[in-house]
Design a protein around this motif. Sequence first.
Motif, PDB file in Angstrom:
ATOM      1  N   SER A   8      -4.790   7.219  -5.671  1.00  0.00           N
ATOM      2  CA  SER A   8      -4.609   6.246  -4.589  1.00  0.00           C
ATOM      3  C   SER A   8      -5.877   6.010  -3.787  1.00  0.00           C
ATOM      4  CB  SER A   8      -3.492   6.692  -3.658  1.00  0.00           C
ATOM      5  OG  SER A   8      -3.793   7.967  -3.138  1.00  0.00           O
ATOM      6  N   THR A   9      -6.722   7.031  -3.674  1.00  0.00           N
ATOM      7  CA  THR A   9      -7.926   6.887  -2.853  1.00  0.00           C
ATOM      8  C   THR A   9      -9.133   6.642  -3.749  1.00  0.00           C
ATOM      9  OG1 THR A   9      -8.062   9.270  -2.961  1.00  0.00           O
ATOM     10  CG2 THR A   9      -7.157   8.332  -0.959  1.00  0.00           C
ATOM     11  N   GLY A  10     -10.241   6.244  -3.156  1.00  0.00           N
ATOM     12  CA  GLY A  10     -11.461   5.993  -3.919  1.00  0.00           C
ATOM     13  C   GLY A  10     -11.901   7.215  -4.707  1.00  0.00           C
TER      14      GLY A  10
ATOM     15  N   ASP B  78      -5.668   2.257   1.606  1.00  0.00           N
ATOM     16  CA  ASP B  78      -6.847   1.560   2.096  1.00  0.00           C
ATOM     17  C   ASP B  78      -6.839   1.590   3.609  1.00  0.00           C
ATOM     18  OD1 ASP B  78      -8.020  -1.866   2.183  1.00  0.00           O
ATOM     19  OD2 ASP B  78      -9.164   0.006   2.158  1.00  0.00           O
ATOM     20  N   GLY B  79      -6.625   2.745   4.197  1.00  0.00           N
ATOM     21  CA  GLY B  79      -6.589   2.859   5.643  1.00  0.00           C
ATOM     22  C   GLY B  79      -5.202   2.559   6.189  1.00  0.00           C
ATOM     23  N   GLY B  80      -4.902   3.113   7.358  1.00  0.00           N
ATOM     24  CA  GLY B  80      -3.613   2.843   8.002  1.00  0.00           C
ATOM     25  C   GLY B  80      -2.429   3.354   7.214  1.00  0.00           C
TER      26      GLY B  80
ATOM     27  N   ASP C 242      -5.244  -2.147  13.283  1.00  0.00           N
ATOM     28  CA  ASP C 242      -5.070  -1.974  11.837  1.00  0.00           C
ATOM     29  C   ASP C 242      -6.404  -1.768  11.127  1.00  0.00           C
ATOM     30  OD1 ASP C 242      -3.699  -3.838   9.031  1.00  0.00           O
ATOM     31  OD2 ASP C 242      -3.850  -1.695   9.418  1.00  0.00           O
ATOM     32  N   LEU C 243      -6.896  -0.551  11.196  1.00  0.00           N
ATOM     33  CA  LEU C 243      -8.185  -0.241  10.595  1.00  0.00           C
ATOM     34  C   LEU C 243      -8.077  -0.102   9.087  1.00  0.00           C
ATOM     35  CD1 LEU C 243      -9.122   2.589  13.092  1.00  0.00           C
ATOM     36  CD2 LEU C 243      -9.901   0.234  13.157  1.00  0.00           C
ATOM     37  N   SER C 244      -9.095  -0.616   8.392  1.00  0.00           N
ATOM     38  CA  SER C 244      -9.148  -0.432   6.940  1.00  0.00           C
ATOM     39  C   SER C 244      -9.866   0.883   6.649  1.00  0.00           C
ATOM     40  CB  SER C 244      -9.896  -1.588   6.294  1.00  0.00           C
ATOM     41  OG  SER C 244     -11.260  -1.499   6.653  1.00  0.00           O
ATOM     42  N   HIS C 245      -9.938   1.234   5.412  1.00  0.00           N
ATOM     43  CA  HIS C 245     -10.536   2.526   5.030  1.00  0.00           C
ATOM     44  C   HIS C 245     -11.990   2.616   5.450  1.00  0.00           C
ATOM     45  CE1 HIS C 245     -11.415   6.097   2.735  1.00  0.00           C
ATOM     46  NE2 HIS C 245     -12.383   5.465   2.121  1.00  0.00           N
ATOM     47  N   VAL C 246     -12.712   1.503   5.260  1.00  0.00           N
ATOM     48  CA  VAL C 246     -14.135   1.473   5.613  1.00  0.00           C
ATOM     49  C   VAL C 246     -14.309   1.688   7.114  1.00  0.00           C
ATOM     50  CG1 VAL C 246     -16.179   0.028   5.598  1.00  0.00           C
ATOM     51  CG2 VAL C 246     -14.612  -0.060   3.690  1.00  0.00           C
TER      52      VAL C 246
ATOM     53  N   ARG D  76       0.778  -1.212   0.000  1.00  0.00           N
ATOM     54  CA  ARG D  76       0.000   0.000   0.000  1.00  0.00           C
ATOM     55  C   ARG D  76       0.818   1.273   0.000  1.00  0.00           C
ATOM     56  NH1 ARG D  76      -3.659  -0.376   4.855  1.00  0.00           N
ATOM     57  NH2 ARG D  76      -1.760  -1.246   5.642  1.00  0.00           N
ATOM     58  N   CYS D  77       2.077   1.144   0.224  1.00  0.00           N
ATOM     59  CA  CYS D  77       2.812   2.382   0.411  1.00  0.00           C
ATOM     60  C   CYS D  77       4.215   2.220  -0.146  1.00  0.00           C
ATOM     61  CB  CYS D  77       2.863   2.668   1.912  1.00  0.00           C
ATOM     62  SG  CYS D  77       3.656   4.180   2.318  1.00  0.00           S
TER      63      CYS D  77
END
Lengths: 207, 291
Positions: A44-46, A93-95, A134-138, A11-12
């Motif tokens: 990168s984001t929605g 996607d979060g974090g 570890d939270l996801s984007h949702v 992701r990064c």
Amino acid sequence: MKPYGFLAVPRCDSAWPAKIRGSRARALPDRALVNCQYSSATFSTGERKRRPHGDRKSCEMGLQLRQTFEAAILTQLHPRSQIDIYVQVLQADGGTYAACVNAATLAVLDAGIPMRDFVCACSAGFVDGTALADLSHVEEAAGGPQLALALLPASGQIALLEMDARLHEDHLERVLEAAAQAARDVHTLLDRVVRQHVREASILLGD
Amino acid sequence: MASVALSEAEKVYIMHGVQEDLRVDGRGCEDYRCVEVETDVVSNTSGSARVKLGHTDILVGVKAEMGTPKLEKPNEGYLEFFVDCSANATPDFEGRGGDDLGTEIANTLYRIFSNKSSVDLKTLCISPREHCWVLYVDVLLLECDGNLFDAISIAVKAALFNTRIPRVRVLEDEEGSKDIELSDDPYDCIRLSVENVPCIVTLCKIGYRHVVDATLQEEACSLASLLVSVTSKGAVTCLRKVGKGSLDPESIFEMMETSKRVGKVLHASLQNILHKEESLGPKRQKVGFLG
């Protein structure tokens, strides 16, 4: 000019700290200056982002990364120099803060810059009486409290701790412990990867 | 642009080699370096592609969003280009340092795609004068090792090939108000035809000869370059001279002929790779960013 340390994480994507830079005007006489830039690709984001960097959130992330790494890098060993850490997020996607810190740790190690310890980070939240690591984007978008923690695992020292939204202090310890445990797990993984890489590199060099 | 410092001796060495059709890495004047193309690398996008040309690394993401058509072209959608030069490529691109180069590349892309035959924009129209698809093509420059324009044009073509735009229907009810309905099937989508999308071939003049796909070192020896945008049939759609030196009219004609030759081969191999990748379907092993 090739990066001294480079790492790609799903992701990064993080890039390198350069050793010595031209702008001596900003150099400090007794230690190295750590300069961080956080940039995330517009796709990168929605929702498409208009500016990859330079906006408030990116600047704030850059400052947080700088604070984190100033705590870990042994800056006294490189006076009058500048260490640049450029982090590029390709897909979010979060974090993202945690992924950036983990990637940058490996990049700094790859560059051979001495650090006190690994810096491992993880985010955590609190939903329905349960601490989540570890939270996801949702999960982040759901609006609950979010904690970002950067840890130096060997000593257990905290390099950065940040929390958004309201959380009752009784729950803080549980959430903190969830984040710390996840960061320690990340440390185990990073440690194993680094040792394997060094082993492979020394075999190739014929030591 | 990222540049490398070369001594006079190194420049002379490169120039002499080029006169003999032998470049530093053993290529001939009309040979490209090994190109790696991979599509569908970023899942958040409608289409994406990553191209590695030597050490030059480009990532393109295409996002499709709904917008209103432009006033002068009410039956068509449109493309918007944005180029981001990442600080990873060179520290000079930190902050706003990469903006100049990014704008230059984006303007070149606009010019190439302003040609009506490149992409059929009518397929992007949903309802005339009201709704259309806008494709935001975002280019991210991860690493720079010469020949940016070529790599970027290849990546843009591959990303557009990979783009899947959801199929929508316009429903009109009795009062005349329109509603847009997205298809239930997530795989029901429209694809763009990239048959006529051109690729840029950059030719750098070194001494009396010109080379294709120059590395950073060769670009430092060259005073003038020609950017030629060539379609798969060998038609030249756009021509631009860059650099501080000057070019002879004869050299320009020679370079154009070379670019047509090289461009046709480039297009053929790219089409080949893209179709092969697509035929592998979901079973394809994705390398992504870890390779």
